[in-house]
Design a protein around this motif. Structure first.
Motif, PDB file in Angstrom:
ATOM      1  N   GLU A 202       0.674  -1.160   0.085  1.00  0.00           N
ATOM      2  CA  GLU A 202      -0.055   0.113  -0.138  1.00  0.00           C
ATOM      3  C   GLU A 202       0.703   1.246   0.007  1.00  0.00           C
ATOM      4  O   GLU A 202       0.560   2.332  -0.631  1.00  0.00           O
ATOM      5  CB  GLU A 202      -0.980   0.158   1.253  1.00  0.00           C
ATOM      6  N   GLU A 203       1.937   1.270   0.827  1.00  0.00           N
ATOM      7  CA  GLU A 203       2.792   2.593   0.783  1.00  0.00           C
ATOM      8  C   GLU A 203       3.468   2.668  -0.592  1.00  0.00           C
ATOM      9  O   GLU A 203       3.648   3.583  -0.995  1.00  0.00           O
ATOM     10  CB  GLU A 203       3.758   2.225   1.994  1.00  0.00           C
ATOM     11  N   MET A 204       3.896   1.423  -1.194  1.00  0.00           N
ATOM     12  CA  MET A 204       4.485   1.656  -2.395  1.00  0.00           C
ATOM     13  C   MET A 204       3.598   2.077  -3.605  1.00  0.00           C
ATOM     14  O   MET A 204       3.977   2.867  -4.273  1.00  0.00           O
ATOM     15  CB  MET A 204       5.179   0.335  -2.943  1.00  0.00           C
ATOM     16  N   LEU A 205       2.337   1.681  -3.303  1.00  0.00           N
ATOM     17  CA  LEU A 205       1.286   2.297  -4.466  1.00  0.00           C
ATOM     18  C   LEU A 205       1.078   3.663  -4.115  1.00  0.00           C
ATOM     19  O   LEU A 205       1.166   4.402  -5.336  1.00  0.00           O
ATOM     20  CB  LEU A 205       0.047   1.319  -3.838  1.00  0.00           C
ATOM     21  N   GLU A 206       0.924   4.178  -2.866  1.00  0.00           N
ATOM     22  CA  GLU A 206       0.900   5.607  -2.649  1.00  0.00           C
ATOM     23  C   GLU A 206       2.342   6.365  -3.243  1.00  0.00           C
ATOM     24  O   GLU A 206       2.097   7.219  -3.926  1.00  0.00           O
ATOM     25  CB  GLU A 206       0.964   5.984  -1.140  1.00  0.00           C
ATOM     26  N   MET A 207       3.335   5.715  -2.903  1.00  0.00           N
ATOM     27  CA  MET A 207       4.544   6.634  -3.299  1.00  0.00           C
ATOM     28  C   MET A 207       4.548   6.632  -4.674  1.00  0.00           C
ATOM     29  O   MET A 207       5.076   7.780  -5.279  1.00  0.00           O
ATOM     30  CB  MET A 207       5.960   5.850  -2.681  1.00  0.00           C
ATOM     31  N   ALA A 208       4.496   5.424  -5.427  1.00  0.00           N
ATOM     32  CA  ALA A 208       4.398   5.523  -6.944  1.00  0.00           C
ATOM     33  C   ALA A 208       3.493   6.634  -7.576  1.00  0.00           C
ATOM     34  O   ALA A 208       3.680   7.293  -8.509  1.00  0.00           O
ATOM     35  CB  ALA A 208       4.091   4.118  -7.554  1.00  0.00           C
ATOM     36  N   SER A 209       2.137   6.506  -7.001  1.00  0.00           N
ATOM     37  CA  SER A 209       1.276   7.226  -7.478  1.00  0.00           C
ATOM     38  C   SER A 209       1.391   8.792  -7.202  1.00  0.00           C
ATOM     39  O   SER A 209       1.065   9.803  -7.959  1.00  0.00           O
ATOM     40  CB  SER A 209      -0.051   6.943  -7.149  1.00  0.00           C
ATOM     41  N   LEU A 210       2.311   9.070  -6.214  1.00  0.00           N
ATOM     42  CA  LEU A 210       2.417  10.553  -5.671  1.00  0.00           C
ATOM     43  C   LEU A 210       3.825  11.098  -6.358  1.00  0.00           C
ATOM     44  O   LEU A 210       4.159  12.010  -6.015  1.00  0.00           O
ATOM     45  CB  LEU A 210       2.640  10.478  -4.459  1.00  0.00           C
TER      46      LEU A 210
END
Ligand code: ADP
Ligand code: ASP
Ligand code: MG
Length: 423
Positions: A202-210
């Motif tokens: 989930e963190e990786m998903l946010e970091m990539a999208s941000l």
């Protein structure tokens, strides 16, 4: 014996010497008994070079099929690097064959320059693997139903690799790049950034999208959907390092939260210079206005990110939102042409010199006061916050672009991300 997918980015494939190094590393994995599928990016700078040539001939969309031709063009970068890698592997004494996306085939929809993978037929690749070959599959590309070549958006080779790994149920997908893992923030901006041994999906998903471009967001989505074990690691270690050591290096993307693990409240800071802000002032405050504005924007295929509507005064309100910078001019034109006249007198303002800085961490779910700590750190640096958005595990702010590095450094320090942790 396991099936393993390796992906090598542009810098890792950047010269014949580096390609030879990649071949030696892949050969090592093959000789250790693994079935190997390798997904390379184009050699560094090649995609930009090709797209630059197109721009010289037609600076903007010259015909409805302009994007089709861009994909036809850009896909050659990966075709070249894939063939070179197969040749390098053959020179190492291995049997190897390379395939373009359409030869596999990797099927996508027809959204040229940002196509989505719909299915992968693995029969051909599997037959080659069973015959003992190392199979190279071009990153970044596929084929639509009409047989046109498509590409998956910049950085899309990550997605190709994870999708191939998912389709073939690979034991692991290893993303080899020019840094040795996922860091608390971009190590090129904050030298004190630390490598994370693990990061939650989930963190990786946010970091990539941000904005952390270490992994393309769709690759993370695929990994989540199909539970593909995913690791980011360096291609710049000596190729002959111990394979067991290599296999546990870098950063592992994890899917299960370990209840007993002390979660860092904030795991990383992401930033993004790709957005632009648009503000409509003096908009009538009545039902249907947001739809009237954003409906028109959506119809033009423009994604909107942050949205803010102020409390109204005298029946009027201000309405602001952000779009990708590449969509800014198109959106402003559209608002001027159709939305503004329909809404009556409103003031339209735009700003392309903004950036978005975000703190990300699953520990934010269970802690209060994190956003205010972020705002304090920014205020201590005299940085004005223009917009804010939050979700369960992130807080993002829009600020003046000139403060981006200062903001990222200040937040990195405020959340103690430069301090060693126990993990
Ligand atoms: P590749 O060509 O291998 O796909 P990219 O340039 O797409 O490599 O991604 C790797 C780069 O991502 C690194 O060089 C680094 O500057 C950048 N990056 C941004 N955020 C992070 C982060 N949090 N951790 C590691 N690298 C990051
Ligand atoms: N070559 C493509 C790009 O530069 C895809 C990739 O590198 O992942 O965006
Ligand atoms: Mg990349």
């Amino acid at each position: 014996m396991a099936l393993i997918v390796h992906k090598y980015g542009g810098t890792s494939m950047g010269s014949t010497e580096r390609i030879r190094n990649v071949a030696k590393r892949v050969a090592k994995w093959h000789r250790a008994g693994h079935q190997m599928v390798v997904v390379p990016s184009a050699m560094s700078g090649e995609t930009n070079r090709l797209l630059g040539l197109a721009k010289e001939l037609a600076p903007s969309k010259a015909s409805p099929s302009y994007e089709r031709e861009l994909d036809m063009l850009a896909a050659t970068g990966e075709q070249a690097s894939s063939a070179l890698l197969a040749i390098a592997l053959q020179a190492e004494g291995l049997e190897s064959i390379s395939y373009a996306g359409w030869q596999v085939p990797i099927r996508t929809n027809n959204a040229f320059t940002k196509a989505r993978i719909e299915s992968i037929d693995d029969a051909r690749v599997r037959a080659d693997l069973d015959a003992g070959k190392v199979v190279i599959v071009t990153g970044f590309q596929g084929m639509d139903d009409a047989g046109n070549i498509t590409t998956l958006g910049r950085g899309g080779s990550d997605t190709s690799a994870v999708a191939v790994a998912a389709a073939m149920k690979a034991r692991e997908c290893l993303i080899y790049t020019d840094v040795d893992g996922v860091y608390t923030t971009d190590p090129r901006v904050v030298p004190e950034a630390r490598r994370l041994k693990t990061v939650s999906f989930e963190e990786m998903l946010e970091m990539a999208s941000l904005g952390s471009k270490v992994l393309q967001i769709r690759s993370v989505e695929f990994a989540g959907k199909y539970r593909v074990p995913l690791r980011v690691l360096s291609s710049f270690t000596p190729w002959d390092i111990d394979i067991h050591e290599e296999a546990v290096s870098g950063t592992l993307i994890t899917f299960e939260e370990d209840e007993n693990m002390e979660q860092a409240i904030v795991s990383g800071i992401a930033f993004n210079r790709d957005e632009a802000k648009i503000a409509l002032r003096g908009v009538p405050d009545k039902p249907g206005i947001a739809y009237q504005i954003l409906g028109a924007v959506a119809q033009a295929n423009v994604d909107v990110d942050m949205i803010i509507q102020n409390i109204s005064k005298d029946g009027k309100t201000d309405f602001s939102f952000t779009v990708n910078r590449s969509d800014y001019a198109k959106t402003m034109d559209l608002l001027r042409a159709s939305v503004i006249p329909a809404l009556g007198v409103v003031d339209l303002e735009g700003d392309t010199k903004i950036c978005k800085v975000s703190i990300v961490g699953i520990g934010m779910r269970s802690h209060v006061g994190i956003a205010s700590k972020m705002f304090r750190a920014l205020s201590e640096e005299g940085i004005n916050i223009q917009m804010i958005s939050t979700s369960e595990i992130k807080t993002s702010v829009v600020i003046d672009e000139k403060y981006i590095e200062l903001a990222v450094r200040a937040l990195h320090k405020a959340f103690d991300l430069d301090q060693p942790t126990a993990d």
